[in-house]
Motif scaffolding. Structure first.
Motif, PDB file in Angstrom:
ATOM      1  N   ASP A 185      43.541  34.846  28.700  1.00 48.30           N
ATOM      2  CA  ASP A 185      43.742  35.710  27.534  1.00 48.30           C
ATOM      3  C   ASP A 185      42.433  36.036  26.828  1.00 48.30           C
ATOM      4  OD1 ASP A 185      46.534  35.822  27.817  1.00 48.30           O
ATOM      5  OD2 ASP A 185      46.806  33.966  26.687  1.00 48.30           O
ATOM      6  N   SER A 186      41.422  35.179  27.023  1.00 45.47           N
ATOM      7  CA  SER A 186      40.144  35.372  26.331  1.00 45.47           C
ATOM      8  C   SER A 186      39.042  35.880  27.261  1.00 45.47           C
ATOM      9  CB  SER A 186      39.714  34.066  25.663  1.00 45.47           C
ATOM     10  OG  SER A 186      39.621  33.036  26.629  1.00 45.47           O
ATOM     11  N   CYS A 187      39.416  36.335  28.452  1.00 48.13           N
ATOM     12  CA  CYS A 187      38.470  36.914  29.417  1.00 48.13           C
ATOM     13  C   CYS A 187      37.330  35.960  29.768  1.00 48.13           C
ATOM     14  CB  CYS A 187      37.919  38.251  28.911  1.00 48.13           C
ATOM     15  SG  CYS A 187      39.188  39.479  28.538  1.00 48.13           S
ATOM     16  N   ASN A 188      37.673  34.706  30.040  1.00 43.95           N
ATOM     17  CA  ASN A 188      36.666  33.732  30.470  1.00 43.95           C
ATOM     18  C   ASN A 188      36.108  34.147  31.823  1.00 43.95           C
ATOM     19  OD1 ASN A 188      37.006  32.007  28.259  1.00 43.95           O
ATOM     20  ND2 ASN A 188      38.713  30.953  29.254  1.00 43.95           N
ATOM     21  N   ASP A 189      34.785  34.114  31.959  1.00 42.78           N
ATOM     22  CA  ASP A 189      34.145  34.512  33.212  1.00 42.78           C
ATOM     23  C   ASP A 189      34.673  33.727  34.406  1.00 42.78           C
ATOM     24  OD1 ASP A 189      32.639  36.455  31.976  1.00 42.78           O
ATOM     25  OD2 ASP A 189      30.858  35.193  31.784  1.00 42.78           O
ATOM     26  N   GLN A 202      44.738  43.855  49.403  1.00 41.05           N
ATOM     27  CA  GLN A 202      45.167  42.466  49.515  1.00 41.05           C
ATOM     28  C   GLN A 202      44.593  41.620  48.383  1.00 41.05           C
ATOM     29  OE1 GLN A 202      44.250  40.486  53.182  1.00 41.05           O
ATOM     30  NE2 GLN A 202      45.401  38.668  52.627  1.00 41.05           N
ATOM     31  N   VAL A 203      43.381  41.923  47.964  1.00 39.20           N
ATOM     32  CA  VAL A 203      42.771  41.172  46.863  1.00 39.20           C
ATOM     33  C   VAL A 203      43.636  41.304  45.614  1.00 39.20           C
ATOM     34  CG1 VAL A 203      40.799  41.097  45.288  1.00 39.20           C
ATOM     35  CG2 VAL A 203      40.426  41.327  47.736  1.00 39.20           C
ATOM     36  N   MET A 204      44.103  42.508  45.340  1.00 41.33           N
ATOM     37  CA  MET A 204      44.921  42.726  44.147  1.00 41.33           C
ATOM     38  C   MET A 204      46.311  42.114  44.290  1.00 41.33           C
ATOM     39  SD  MET A 204      43.146  44.240  41.901  1.00 41.33           S
ATOM     40  CE  MET A 204      41.585  45.057  41.836  1.00 41.33           C
ATOM     41  N   THR A 205      46.929  42.313  45.442  1.00 41.31           N
ATOM     42  CA  THR A 205      48.309  41.848  45.606  1.00 41.31           C
ATOM     43  C   THR A 205      48.412  40.334  45.726  1.00 41.31           C
ATOM     44  OG1 THR A 205      48.225  42.209  48.004  1.00 41.31           O
ATOM     45  CG2 THR A 205      49.095  44.010  46.638  1.00 41.31           C
ATOM     46  N   SER A 206      47.330  39.675  46.118  1.00 39.14           N
ATOM     47  CA  SER A 206      47.380  38.217  46.250  1.00 39.14           C
ATOM     48  C   SER A 206      46.764  37.504  45.048  1.00 39.14           C
ATOM     49  CB  SER A 206      46.671  37.780  47.534  1.00 39.14           C
ATOM     50  OG  SER A 206      45.307  38.133  47.481  1.00 39.14           O
ATOM     51  N   ALA A 207      46.312  38.253  44.070  1.00 39.43           N
ATOM     52  CA  ALA A 207      45.647  37.660  42.906  1.00 39.43           C
ATOM     53  C   ALA A 207      46.655  37.064  41.925  1.00 39.43           C
ATOM     54  CB  ALA A 207      44.811  38.720  42.190  1.00 39.43           C
ATOM     55  N   GLN A 208      46.135  36.172  41.086  1.00 40.02           N
ATOM     56  CA  GLN A 208      46.951  35.614  40.012  1.00 40.02           C
ATOM     57  C   GLN A 208      47.317  36.727  39.034  1.00 40.02           C
ATOM     58  OE1 GLN A 208      43.868  32.790  38.890  1.00 40.02           O
ATOM     59  NE2 GLN A 208      45.276  31.127  39.381  1.00 40.02           N
ATOM     60  N   ARG A 209      48.277  36.446  38.171  1.00 35.97           N
ATOM     61  CA  ARG A 209      48.676  37.427  37.157  1.00 35.97           C
ATOM     62  C   ARG A 209      47.513  37.696  36.203  1.00 35.97           C
ATOM     63  NH1 ARG A 209      54.078  38.510  36.383  1.00 35.97           N
ATOM     64  NH2 ARG A 209      53.851  38.669  34.129  1.00 35.97           N
ATOM     65  N   THR A 210      47.470  38.911  35.706  1.00 34.47           N
ATOM     66  CA  THR A 210      46.439  39.305  34.747  1.00 34.47           C
ATOM     67  C   THR A 210      46.920  38.988  33.337  1.00 34.47           C
ATOM     68  OG1 THR A 210      45.578  41.038  36.181  1.00 34.47           O
ATOM     69  CG2 THR A 210      45.165  41.278  33.819  1.00 34.47           C
ATOM     70  N   TRP A 211      46.070  38.277  32.594  1.00 31.45           N
ATOM     71  CA  TRP A 211      46.389  37.914  31.215  1.00 31.45           C
ATOM     72  C   TRP A 211      45.497  38.655  30.228  1.00 31.45           C
ATOM     73  CZ3 TRP A 211      46.587  31.821  31.347  1.00 31.45           C
ATOM     74  CH2 TRP A 211      47.606  31.413  32.212  1.00 31.45           C
ATOM     75  N   GLY A 212      44.302  39.014  30.684  1.00 30.38           N
ATOM     76  CA  GLY A 212      43.358  39.689  29.801  1.00 30.38           C
ATOM     77  C   GLY A 212      42.585  40.738  30.566  1.00 30.38           C
ATOM     78  N   ILE A 213      42.088  41.717  29.833  1.00 26.32           N
ATOM     79  CA  ILE A 213      41.280  42.772  30.434  1.00 26.32           C
ATOM     80  C   ILE A 213      40.091  43.034  29.528  1.00 26.32           C
ATOM     81  CG2 ILE A 213      42.782  44.514  29.403  1.00 26.32           C
ATOM     82  CD1 ILE A 213      41.965  46.378  31.688  1.00 26.32           C
ATOM     83  N   GLY A 233      33.180  45.866  27.143  1.00 24.17           N
ATOM     84  CA  GLY A 233      32.700  44.688  26.430  1.00 24.17           C
ATOM     85  C   GLY A 233      33.703  44.036  25.500  1.00 24.17           C
ATOM     86  N   THR A 234      34.864  44.643  25.303  1.00 20.33           N
ATOM     87  CA  THR A 234      35.885  44.080  24.428  1.00 20.33           C
ATOM     88  C   THR A 234      36.997  43.475  25.271  1.00 20.33           C
ATOM     89  OG1 THR A 234      35.431  45.724  22.713  1.00 20.33           O
ATOM     90  CG2 THR A 234      37.560  44.601  22.599  1.00 20.33           C
ATOM     91  N   CYS A 235      37.378  42.245  24.931  1.00 19.61           N
ATOM     92  CA  CYS A 235      38.464  41.580  25.637  1.00 19.61           C
ATOM     93  C   CYS A 235      39.786  41.914  24.960  1.00 19.61           C
ATOM     94  CB  CYS A 235      38.245  40.067  25.631  1.00 19.61           C
ATOM     95  SG  CYS A 235      39.555  39.160  26.488  1.00 19.61           S
ATOM     96  N   TYR A 236      40.754  42.317  25.759  1.00 23.17           N
ATOM     97  CA  TYR A 236      42.098  42.612  25.268  1.00 23.17           C
ATOM     98  C   TYR A 236      43.057  41.592  25.862  1.00 23.17           C
ATOM     99  CZ  TYR A 236      40.228  47.202  23.991  1.00 23.17           C
ATOM    100  OH  TYR A 236      39.492  48.216  23.448  1.00 23.17           O
ATOM    101  N   ASP A 237      43.788  40.903  25.003  1.00 18.78           N
ATOM    102  CA  ASP A 237      44.827  39.979  25.446  1.00 18.78           C
ATOM    103  C   ASP A 237      46.072  40.832  25.667  1.00 18.78           C
ATOM    104  OD1 ASP A 237      46.742  38.047  25.838  1.00 18.78           O
ATOM    105  OD2 ASP A 237      46.502  37.104  23.873  1.00 18.78           O
TER     106      ASP A 237
END
Length: 189
Positions: free
Chosen positions: A61-65, A81-92, A96-100
């Motif tokens: 949620d805090s866009c940790n590196d 495949q990288v996208m479909t096998s990735a964990q769920r997205t919590w932050g974007i 330069g701004t992190c969005y939860d």
């Protein structure tokens, strides 16, 4: 050294260059780091660093590196495949701004936000005042409005365009997408 061993090593090194180029296209940080290390080990050449993307997806949620899923670019293949096998997205992270954001499957996050990697993209909010917690999508001239409207059901209440928040007449995603996508096309003419 055995000539067969040398041939095998050279074959491995040639393959690693191919692997590195494929990894660079997939945007997986782990893949990129591994391929770069193989290239260094095989050739002794350190590749140029991968440029930072303006938009990135995180399993945080805090866009940790350390929780980076992928950097997005306008041409990112959201069904890879990288996208479909990735964990769920919590932050974007956008510009330069992190969005939860509401937690969602990474391919959907990619579809919703990859346009944000275009510096002139319009950001859509389910908020008249463009509250960061209400970011729902981004649109640029290459956005597929039909595809976007299938994954975003929230109405658009506000947009950030040219760095300014604008309270718009509430619109469904497809109508807002077409309106702001057309603005890109008109501006470029």
């Amino acid at each position: 050294m055995n000539k067969y061993f040398i041939a095998l090593l050279l074959s491995f090194c040639a393959t690693s260059v191919f692997a590195q180029s494929n990894c660079m296209n997939s945007c997986s940080q782990e893949c990129i780091k591994a391929a770069q290390q193989i290239l260094v080990n095989c050739s002794g050449v350190t590749p140029a660093p991968t440029p930072s993307a303006k938009t990135a997806l995180y399993h945080s949620d805090s866009c940790n590196d350390s929780d980076l899923i992928a950097n997005l670019k306008p041409g990112t293949d959201c069904s890879s495949q990288v996208m479909t096998s990735a964990q769920r997205t919590w932050g974007i992270k956008v510009r330069g701004t992190c969005y939860d954001v509401s937690d969602l499957e990474t391919p959907l996050a990619c579809v919703k936000f990859k346009a944000a990697s275009n510096a002139s993209a319009t950001l859509f909010y389910h908020s008249d005042s463009c509250q960061t917690s209400e970011l729902i999508a981004a649109v640029d001239e290459s956005t597929d409005c039909d595809a976007l409207s299938k994954v975003v059901t929230d109405r658009v209440w506000g947009v950030v365009t040219d760095g300014q928040c604008v309270d718009i007449s509430d619109a469904d995603m497809k109508a807002a997408c077409v309106r702001y996508k057309d603005a890109f096309v008109t501006e470029k003419k």
